[in-house]
Design a protein around this motif. Structure first.
Motif, PDB file in Angstrom:
ATOM      1  N   SER A   2       0.832  -1.208   0.000  1.00  0.00           N
ATOM      2  CA  SER A   2       0.000   0.000   0.000  1.00  0.00           C
ATOM      3  C   SER A   2       0.866   1.257   0.000  1.00  0.00           C
ATOM      4  O   SER A   2       2.020   1.229   0.409  1.00  0.00           O
ATOM      5  N   GLU A   3       0.254   2.330  -0.468  1.00  0.00           N
ATOM      6  CA  GLU A   3       0.969   3.609  -0.524  1.00  0.00           C
ATOM      7  C   GLU A   3       0.988   4.249   0.860  1.00  0.00           C
ATOM      8  O   GLU A   3      -0.033   4.291   1.553  1.00  0.00           O
ATOM      9  N   GLY A   4       2.149   4.745   1.294  1.00  0.00           N
ATOM     10  CA  GLY A   4       2.257   5.391   2.597  1.00  0.00           C
ATOM     11  C   GLY A   4       1.507   6.714   2.622  1.00  0.00           C
ATOM     12  O   GLY A   4       1.300   7.357   1.603  1.00  0.00           O
ATOM     13  N   LYS A   5       1.090   7.129   3.803  1.00  0.00           N
ATOM     14  CA  LYS A   5       0.348   8.378   3.957  1.00  0.00           C
ATOM     15  C   LYS A   5       1.030   9.264   4.981  1.00  0.00           C
ATOM     16  O   LYS A   5       1.635   8.781   5.932  1.00  0.00           O
ATOM     17  N   LYS A   6       0.898  10.545   4.746  1.00  0.00           N
ATOM     18  CA  LYS A   6       1.406  11.538   5.703  1.00  0.00           C
ATOM     19  C   LYS A   6       0.477  12.729   5.592  1.00  0.00           C
ATOM     20  O   LYS A   6       0.317  13.311   4.533  1.00  0.00           O
ATOM     21  N   PHE A   7      -0.183  13.097   6.675  1.00  0.00           N
ATOM     22  CA  PHE A   7      -1.158  14.178   6.670  1.00  0.00           C
ATOM     23  C   PHE A   7      -0.474  15.492   7.062  1.00  0.00           C
ATOM     24  O   PHE A   7      -0.532  15.922   8.201  1.00  0.00           O
ATOM     25  N   ASP A   8       0.182  16.106   6.083  1.00  0.00           N
ATOM     26  CA  ASP A   8       0.892  17.355   6.354  1.00  0.00           C
ATOM     27  C   ASP A   8       0.531  18.458   5.368  1.00  0.00           C
ATOM     28  O   ASP A   8       1.240  19.446   5.236  1.00  0.00           O
ATOM     29  N   GLY A   9      -0.592  18.306   4.696  1.00  0.00           N
ATOM     30  CA  GLY A   9      -0.995  19.264   3.674  1.00  0.00           C
ATOM     31  C   GLY A   9      -1.217  20.680   4.190  1.00  0.00           C
ATOM     32  O   GLY A   9      -1.047  21.643   3.459  1.00  0.00           O
ATOM     33  N   GLU A  10      -1.611  20.833   5.433  1.00  0.00           N
ATOM     34  CA  GLU A  10      -1.896  22.156   6.004  1.00  0.00           C
ATOM     35  C   GLU A  10      -0.757  22.666   6.888  1.00  0.00           C
ATOM     36  O   GLU A  10      -0.900  23.676   7.554  1.00  0.00           O
ATOM     37  N   LYS A  11       0.357  21.968   6.916  1.00  0.00           N
ATOM     38  CA  LYS A  11       1.478  22.359   7.769  1.00  0.00           C
ATOM     39  C   LYS A  11       2.445  23.251   6.998  1.00  0.00           C
ATOM     40  O   LYS A  11       2.496  23.215   5.774  1.00  0.00           O
ATOM     41  N   PRO A  12       3.229  24.059   7.727  1.00  0.00           N
ATOM     42  CA  PRO A  12       4.182  24.955   7.040  1.00  0.00           C
ATOM     43  C   PRO A  12       5.164  24.183   6.175  1.00  0.00           C
ATOM     44  O   PRO A  12       5.683  23.142   6.577  1.00  0.00           O
TER      45      PRO A  12
END
Length: 136
Positions: A2-12
């Motif tokens: 599976s493709e890894g995820k990182k929820f940082d779209g709204e971070k600086p």
């Protein structure tokens, strides 16, 4: 797989900072920390006015064709950036206390290190000095 995820779209996105501009600014901060002491800028009387004036002196020197500060050897714009960072930090609300650590240095030099390393037991600060320097 599976493709890894990182929820940082709204971070600086620090990657937007142009490459190569931070080292001269850090060099100016190191120069000031050695000349005066770490965090000294927080205790300067009339700091807002004095750093405003200092930023403009560095900008004026650069504008008039002098790129390097004669005392530090660093770029005038790096000095101006430091002054502006100090002003930004000083512009924070007064109710937000800014901790100033009275460092409790403990040596953390490993065998074979080229320089002596010290860490503060009270905060995350570290200091690296040559073996001939004495830590204040």
């Amino acid at each position: 797989m599976s493709e890894g995820k990182k929820f940082d779209g709204e971070k600086p996105r620090f990657s937007l900072i142009p490459g190569g501009v931070l080292p001269p600014v850090i060099n100016v901060l190191e120069f000031g920390a050695k000349k005066y002491s770490e965090g000294n800028w927080r205790q300067v009387e009339n700091a807002r006015t004095r750093y405003f004036d200092a930023a403009h002196r560095h900008l004026d020197a650069w504008w008039n064709g002098e790129s390097t500060d004669p005392e530090s050897g660093e770029h005038h714009l790096a000095h101006a950036i430091c002054c502006l960072m100090f002003l930004l930090a000083l512009d924070e609300p007064a109710e937000k206390p800014v901790p100033i650590c009275k460092h409790n240095w403990q040596e953390a030099t490993a065998s074979g290190d080229a320089r002596r390393t010290f860490i503060c037991s009270k905060c995350p600060s570290q200091k690296s000095v040559s073996f001939s320097e004495v830590l204040p």
